[in-house]
Motif scaffolding. Sequence first.
Motif, PDB file in Angstrom:
ATOM      1  N   ILE A  28       0.830  -1.201   0.000  1.00 39.39           N
ATOM      2  CA  ILE A  28       0.000   0.000   0.000  1.00 39.39           C
ATOM      3  C   ILE A  28       0.866   1.253   0.000  1.00 39.39           C
ATOM      4  O   ILE A  28       0.575   2.226  -0.697  1.00 39.39           O
ATOM      5  CB  ILE A  28      -0.961  -0.015   1.201  1.00 39.39           C
ATOM      6  CG1 ILE A  28      -1.948  -1.180   1.071  1.00 39.39           C
ATOM      7  CG2 ILE A  28      -1.715   1.310   1.307  1.00 39.39           C
ATOM      8  CD1 ILE A  28      -2.870  -1.354   2.260  1.00 39.39           C
ATOM      9  N   ALA A  29       1.965   1.228   0.777  1.00 38.08           N
ATOM     10  CA  ALA A  29       2.835   2.402   0.844  1.00 38.08           C
ATOM     11  C   ALA A  29       3.448   2.723  -0.503  1.00 38.08           C
ATOM     12  O   ALA A  29       3.617   3.890  -0.858  1.00 38.08           O
ATOM     13  CB  ALA A  29       3.933   2.175   1.886  1.00 38.08           C
ATOM     14  N   TYR A  30       3.795   1.688  -1.272  1.00 39.36           N
ATOM     15  CA  TYR A  30       4.429   1.909  -2.564  1.00 39.36           C
ATOM     16  C   TYR A  30       3.413   2.284  -3.646  1.00 39.36           C
ATOM     17  O   TYR A  30       3.764   2.949  -4.623  1.00 39.36           O
ATOM     18  CB  TYR A  30       5.180   0.651  -3.013  1.00 39.36           C
ATOM     19  CG  TYR A  30       6.284   0.201  -2.080  1.00 39.36           C
ATOM     20  CD1 TYR A  30       6.876   1.075  -1.181  1.00 39.36           C
ATOM     21  CD2 TYR A  30       6.732  -1.118  -2.105  1.00 39.36           C
ATOM     22  CE1 TYR A  30       7.879   0.656  -0.326  1.00 39.36           C
ATOM     23  CE2 TYR A  30       7.744  -1.544  -1.257  1.00 39.36           C
ATOM     24  CZ  TYR A  30       8.309  -0.657  -0.363  1.00 39.36           C
ATOM     25  OH  TYR A  30       9.304  -1.080   0.472  1.00 39.36           O
ATOM     26  N   ASN A  31       2.157   1.836  -3.489  1.00 42.52           N
ATOM     27  CA  ASN A  31       1.166   2.000  -4.555  1.00 42.52           C
ATOM     28  C   ASN A  31      -0.066   2.777  -4.093  1.00 42.52           C
ATOM     29  O   ASN A  31      -1.144   2.618  -4.663  1.00 42.52           O
ATOM     30  CB  ASN A  31       0.731   0.617  -5.062  1.00 42.52           C
ATOM     31  CG  ASN A  31       1.856  -0.139  -5.720  1.00 42.52           C
ATOM     32  OD1 ASN A  31       2.176   0.073  -6.875  1.00 42.52           O
ATOM     33  ND2 ASN A  31       2.472  -1.062  -4.973  1.00 42.52           N
ATOM     34  N   TRP A  32       0.081   3.648  -3.093  1.00 40.29           N
ATOM     35  CA  TRP A  32      -1.093   4.302  -2.531  1.00 40.29           C
ATOM     36  C   TRP A  32      -1.880   5.138  -3.547  1.00 40.29           C
ATOM     37  O   TRP A  32      -3.115   5.203  -3.440  1.00 40.29           O
ATOM     38  CB  TRP A  32      -0.711   5.143  -1.313  1.00 40.29           C
ATOM     39  CG  TRP A  32       0.165   6.328  -1.597  1.00 40.29           C
ATOM     40  CD1 TRP A  32       1.515   6.390  -1.484  1.00 40.29           C
ATOM     41  CD2 TRP A  32      -0.265   7.626  -2.029  1.00 40.29           C
ATOM     42  NE1 TRP A  32       1.975   7.632  -1.826  1.00 40.29           N
ATOM     43  CE2 TRP A  32       0.904   8.417  -2.166  1.00 40.29           C
ATOM     44  CE3 TRP A  32      -1.509   8.195  -2.321  1.00 40.29           C
ATOM     45  CZ2 TRP A  32       0.860   9.743  -2.587  1.00 40.29           C
ATOM     46  CZ3 TRP A  32      -1.555   9.519  -2.738  1.00 40.29           C
ATOM     47  CH2 TRP A  32      -0.385  10.277  -2.867  1.00 40.29           C
ATOM     48  N   PRO A  33      -1.253   5.768  -4.568  1.00 37.68           N
ATOM     49  CA  PRO A  33      -2.092   6.498  -5.534  1.00 37.68           C
ATOM     50  C   PRO A  33      -3.067   5.589  -6.277  1.00 37.68           C
ATOM     51  O   PRO A  33      -4.201   5.984  -6.564  1.00 37.68           O
ATOM     52  CB  PRO A  33      -1.075   7.127  -6.485  1.00 37.68           C
ATOM     53  CG  PRO A  33       0.179   7.252  -5.684  1.00 37.68           C
ATOM     54  CD  PRO A  33       0.185   6.009  -4.846  1.00 37.68           C
ATOM     55  N   TYR A  46      19.081   1.173 -11.341  1.00 37.32           N
ATOM     56  CA  TYR A  46      17.997   2.162 -11.360  1.00 37.32           C
ATOM     57  C   TYR A  46      18.358   3.374 -12.214  1.00 37.32           C
ATOM     58  O   TYR A  46      19.405   4.006 -12.035  1.00 37.32           O
ATOM     59  CB  TYR A  46      17.672   2.610  -9.943  1.00 37.32           C
ATOM     60  CG  TYR A  46      16.582   3.652  -9.886  1.00 37.32           C
ATOM     61  CD1 TYR A  46      15.275   3.320 -10.218  1.00 37.32           C
ATOM     62  CD2 TYR A  46      16.860   4.966  -9.517  1.00 37.32           C
ATOM     63  CE1 TYR A  46      14.268   4.271 -10.161  1.00 37.32           C
ATOM     64  CE2 TYR A  46      15.854   5.921  -9.459  1.00 37.32           C
ATOM     65  CZ  TYR A  46      14.557   5.563  -9.782  1.00 37.32           C
ATOM     66  OH  TYR A  46      13.563   6.511  -9.741  1.00 37.32           O
ATOM     67  N   ASP A  47      17.469   3.708 -13.141  1.00 36.72           N
ATOM     68  CA  ASP A  47      17.620   4.871 -13.997  1.00 36.72           C
ATOM     69  C   ASP A  47      16.277   5.603 -13.994  1.00 36.72           C
ATOM     70  O   ASP A  47      15.304   5.121 -14.584  1.00 36.72           O
ATOM     71  CB  ASP A  47      18.002   4.452 -15.417  1.00 36.72           C
ATOM     72  CG  ASP A  47      18.199   5.635 -16.350  1.00 36.72           C
ATOM     73  OD1 ASP A  47      17.858   6.768 -15.974  1.00 36.72           O
ATOM     74  OD2 ASP A  47      18.691   5.414 -17.483  1.00 36.72           O
ATOM     75  N   ALA A  58       9.355   3.192  -3.252  1.00 33.59           N
ATOM     76  CA  ALA A  58      10.035   2.055  -2.638  1.00 33.59           C
ATOM     77  C   ALA A  58      11.509   2.366  -2.405  1.00 33.59           C
ATOM     78  O   ALA A  58      12.081   2.011  -1.370  1.00 33.59           O
ATOM     79  CB  ALA A  58       9.894   0.826  -3.537  1.00 33.59           C
ATOM     80  N   ARG A  59      12.118   3.054  -3.348  1.00 29.19           N
ATOM     81  CA  ARG A  59      13.538   3.381  -3.236  1.00 29.19           C
ATOM     82  C   ARG A  59      13.800   4.361  -2.088  1.00 29.19           C
ATOM     83  O   ARG A  59      14.829   4.278  -1.422  1.00 29.19           O
ATOM     84  CB  ARG A  59      14.007   3.951  -4.567  1.00 29.19           C
ATOM     85  CG  ARG A  59      15.506   4.085  -4.701  1.00 29.19           C
ATOM     86  CD  ARG A  59      15.837   4.517  -6.122  1.00 29.19           C
ATOM     87  NE  ARG A  59      17.250   4.720  -6.299  1.00 29.19           N
ATOM     88  CZ  ARG A  59      18.124   3.754  -6.551  1.00 29.19           C
ATOM     89  NH1 ARG A  59      17.708   2.509  -6.641  1.00 29.19           N
ATOM     90  NH2 ARG A  59      19.407   4.022  -6.722  1.00 29.19           N
ATOM     91  N   ARG A  60      12.867   5.275  -1.871  1.00 30.67           N
ATOM     92  CA  ARG A  60      13.028   6.200  -0.753  1.00 30.67           C
ATOM     93  C   ARG A  60      12.916   5.470   0.589  1.00 30.67           C
ATOM     94  O   ARG A  60      13.631   5.791   1.540  1.00 30.67           O
ATOM     95  CB  ARG A  60      11.976   7.311  -0.822  1.00 30.67           C
ATOM     96  CG  ARG A  60      12.249   8.344  -1.909  1.00 30.67           C
ATOM     97  CD  ARG A  60      11.425   9.597  -1.683  1.00 30.67           C
ATOM     98  NE  ARG A  60       9.998   9.339  -1.809  1.00 30.67           N
ATOM     99  CZ  ARG A  60       9.305   9.487  -2.928  1.00 30.67           C
ATOM    100  NH1 ARG A  60       9.916   9.865  -4.049  1.00 30.67           N
ATOM    101  NH2 ARG A  60       8.006   9.248  -2.965  1.00 30.67           N
TER     102      ARG A  60
END
Length: 239
Positions: free
Chosen positions: A2-7, A107-108, A120-122
């Motif tokens: 949920i945190a990564y995909n909340w939008p 990652y790019d 997720a990276r943050r």
Amino acid sequence: MIAYNWPRYTAGLAAAAASAALADRLPRRLRTMARAGSAAAIGLLASATVASWLVYDRSELYDYDWLDALLPQAPSAHVVVGTGLDEASVPLAARWPASRQIAVDLYDPAVMTEGSVRRARRRVPPPPHAVPGRPDALPVRPGLADAVFLIFAAHELRQARDRERLFVECARALRPGGRLVLVEHLRDGANTAVFGPGAWHFLPRGEWLRLAAHAGLRPAAERRIAGLVTAFAFTKGWE
């Protein structure tokens, strides 16, 4: 999840709520369709959340004991390739403290534009010892590794050419008899049933087999985890 995909969760719940709220103002046939669509949206959000919880929080996935079925012995050197979120380097280093580990960060932000990857990276930044790389240029000398790990990483390369280059580079980094361990959700019936259209972000089994063959790797072992995740081991040459 949920945190990564909340939008996406917010948009899905908002759409479901709007459909339900407007249903009473619509003609009977459209009213039924609106209510069915609202229920379907909520059902898919619920099934995806429950499935993610079962896979990532309740299954054997992150204890890595399933690796015993894929690797014949502990590697003396291994490479972990990440494309944004690297949750494997630390536990694998702890599992094999005597093994030399190289963590490569592909990652790019110009290529991997999905907001979920940035979030997720943050939350889980790359390990301090990670070195930058490209799909066509892993910073690993030829034949160094007994094992290379692509754990929920390769599908973030959305262009087939980039995936082909990455698999060729992984094969180059492996010693003869070494193994590439690939862990992914597949675009199959089980994942489609619980993730709905979201399963199209995954790649079908045939694509992974094609990529391995393209790089000169052959299937050596396979393990299904929690019914929704597949772990492959591909071997370089003959053992």
